[in-house]
Design an enzyme around this catalytic site. Sequence first.
Site, PDB file in Angstrom:
ATOM      1  N   PHE A 129     -36.514  48.871  42.035  1.00 17.00           N
ATOM      2  CA  PHE A 129     -35.429  49.852  41.972  1.00 17.00           C
ATOM      3  C   PHE A 129     -35.563  50.814  43.150  1.00 17.00           C
ATOM      4  O   PHE A 129     -36.668  51.280  43.453  1.00 17.00           O
ATOM      5  CB  PHE A 129     -35.460  50.613  40.653  1.00 17.00           C
ATOM      6  CG  PHE A 129     -34.243  51.456  40.438  1.00 17.00           C
ATOM      7  CD1 PHE A 129     -33.032  50.874  40.103  1.00 17.00           C
ATOM      8  CD2 PHE A 129     -34.286  52.824  40.605  1.00 17.00           C
ATOM      9  CE1 PHE A 129     -31.886  51.644  39.928  1.00 17.00           C
ATOM     10  CE2 PHE A 129     -33.152  53.602  40.436  1.00 17.00           C
ATOM     11  CZ  PHE A 129     -31.955  53.004  40.094  1.00 17.00           C
ATOM     12  N   ASP A 201     -43.332  50.981  36.229  1.00 20.19           N
ATOM     13  CA  ASP A 201     -42.047  51.610  35.923  1.00 20.19           C
ATOM     14  C   ASP A 201     -41.452  50.837  34.744  1.00 20.19           C
ATOM     15  O   ASP A 201     -41.125  49.652  34.864  1.00 20.19           O
ATOM     16  CB  ASP A 201     -41.128  51.536  37.151  1.00 20.19           C
ATOM     17  CG  ASP A 201     -39.789  52.222  36.921  1.00 20.19           C
ATOM     18  OD1 ASP A 201     -39.398  52.408  35.750  1.00 20.19           O
ATOM     19  OD2 ASP A 201     -39.106  52.541  37.919  1.00 20.19           O
ATOM     20  N   TYR A 226     -32.931  57.163  28.561  1.00 19.12           N
ATOM     21  CA  TYR A 226     -31.482  57.095  28.336  1.00 19.12           C
ATOM     22  C   TYR A 226     -30.931  55.671  28.306  1.00 19.12           C
ATOM     23  O   TYR A 226     -29.720  55.494  28.135  1.00 19.12           O
ATOM     24  CB  TYR A 226     -30.717  57.925  29.365  1.00 19.12           C
ATOM     25  CG  TYR A 226     -31.063  57.677  30.819  1.00 19.12           C
ATOM     26  CD1 TYR A 226     -30.618  56.552  31.479  1.00 19.12           C
ATOM     27  CD2 TYR A 226     -31.817  58.606  31.523  1.00 19.12           C
ATOM     28  CE1 TYR A 226     -30.925  56.334  32.812  1.00 19.12           C
ATOM     29  CE2 TYR A 226     -32.133  58.408  32.856  1.00 19.12           C
ATOM     30  CZ  TYR A 226     -31.687  57.258  33.494  1.00 19.12           C
ATOM     31  OH  TYR A 226     -31.987  57.045  34.814  1.00 19.12           O
ATOM     32  N   LYS A 227     -31.777  54.676  28.463  1.00 18.66           N
ATOM     33  CA  LYS A 227     -31.308  53.285  28.398  1.00 18.66           C
ATOM     34  C   LYS A 227     -31.496  52.759  26.977  1.00 18.66           C
ATOM     35  O   LYS A 227     -30.748  53.114  26.066  1.00 18.66           O
ATOM     36  CB  LYS A 227     -32.040  52.441  29.434  1.00 18.66           C
ATOM     37  CG  LYS A 227     -31.875  52.911  30.882  1.00 18.66           C
ATOM     38  CD  LYS A 227     -32.553  51.971  31.851  1.00 18.66           C
ATOM     39  CE  LYS A 227     -32.675  52.546  33.251  1.00 18.66           C
ATOM     40  NZ  LYS A 227     -31.389  52.879  33.879  1.00 18.66           N
ATOM     41  N   ARG A 375     -24.024  42.510  35.742  1.00 20.96           N
ATOM     42  CA  ARG A 375     -25.208  42.767  34.931  1.00 20.96           C
ATOM     43  C   ARG A 375     -24.795  43.122  33.512  1.00 20.96           C
ATOM     44  O   ARG A 375     -23.957  43.995  33.288  1.00 20.96           O
ATOM     45  CB  ARG A 375     -26.016  43.911  35.557  1.00 20.96           C
ATOM     46  CG  ARG A 375     -27.435  44.022  35.059  1.00 20.96           C
ATOM     47  CD  ARG A 375     -28.202  45.082  35.813  1.00 20.96           C
ATOM     48  NE  ARG A 375     -27.689  46.420  35.546  1.00 20.96           N
ATOM     49  CZ  ARG A 375     -28.407  47.542  35.652  1.00 20.96           C
ATOM     50  NH1 ARG A 375     -29.656  47.464  36.045  1.00 20.96           N
ATOM     51  NH2 ARG A 375     -27.878  48.714  35.413  1.00 20.96           N
TER      52      ARG A 375
END
Length: 416
Positions: A129, A201, A226-227, A375
């Site tokens: 990322f 991560d 938050y995912k 995605r």
Amino acid sequence: MLTRADCLAADARDPLASFKQQFIIPDGVLYLDGNSLGVQPKTAAARCSEVVSQEWGIGLIRSWNTAGWFEMPGRLGNKLAKLLGANDDEVVVTDTTSLNLFKSLAAAIRIQQQEAPQRRVIVSERDNFPTDLYMIEGMIDLLQQGYELRLTDDTLSLEQALDSDVAVLLLSHVNYRTGAMYDMAATTALAHRHGALVIWDLAHAAGAVPLDLNAAEADFAVGCTYKYLNGGPGAPAFIWVAPRHQDRFWQPLSGWWGHNRPFDMADNYQPAHGIRRFLCGTQPVTSLAMVECGLDVALQADMHAVRAKSLALTDLFIQLVNERCGQHPLTLITPLEHARRGSHVSFRHPQGFAVMQALIARGVIGDYREPEVLRFGITPLYLSHADIWEAVEVLRDILDSGSWDRPEFHQRASVT
């Protein structure tokens, strides 16, 4: 060939089916973007209102004590630890993933400077990322001591990249673009054999796949809430530090919340013992309170059942796309092997951006990532087998009809 009836039958056997009732999902929406922003737990609005109207409105500053605001980062960290394979007092919920990456990277480098100062290489993955790579670049620029970033890719394997010069390995457990997943224990052991410390991560792993940081003998881990943890937009992130590293140094963002006695208002920094020294400044109480709502739901579910359903739904998605959309230029970039797959599925399409905008216009919400990647986040607590069927049916119709090729679907906004 699978049928919708097959999907409905699978839903009737689903031990996690009732969890969907704990979330707010708008009518007419099939939400396949929980790997980017999870949906709202039904308890979140009331909890937010309680913090604002009662704890802040009436309790005012007293609520740092009476409502337990001061202890929230550690208390929530202890809850989250159960999903990470960690113990009490090893995790705090605080700051952002990027800031926590900076803290853990600085801490790992400090250890290596003490024990192996000749190690000046930080290894990561070219497809990591971007914020991970940016933070490494920023750290190298700040240190100005001959450090370098070495990236693995198709031409340089991880095993080739690790040598006696490597100080730190920083990887995403689940790749944000492809959904490919590392074997955490094996990869950590490989890095340790070469003398490197490892930062994981977990942004696309926490709450989605079973984790055991202590069993893997990892060194540091960071991630967001938050995912898959449904903490709300911009919710605070988390940092885990192995107990063997916690009191060896203090991290460079030495704000007053990481002080051993913050309200002594001392004029010099004395780090707190343990994980609390990885705090920095005053915490965002309302956001932390909503994080707890998502954690409380996640902790009700058995992670092995979550993982089994995730694999079943991602298998289903891949199979249906192959069966129903196979004549279109879709290229699967997510691993088929269960051991190497996280909880989202990605396909490349030459017009991926426009296709995704057409899907969103039809109520099937996924997201787009460069280059050309559609995605789809598969969140087992609120998606069903029938949802997957319906989503692929909309995708098939959009591709068959060519409806994605309308001018409005080619217009890009700031966020994709």
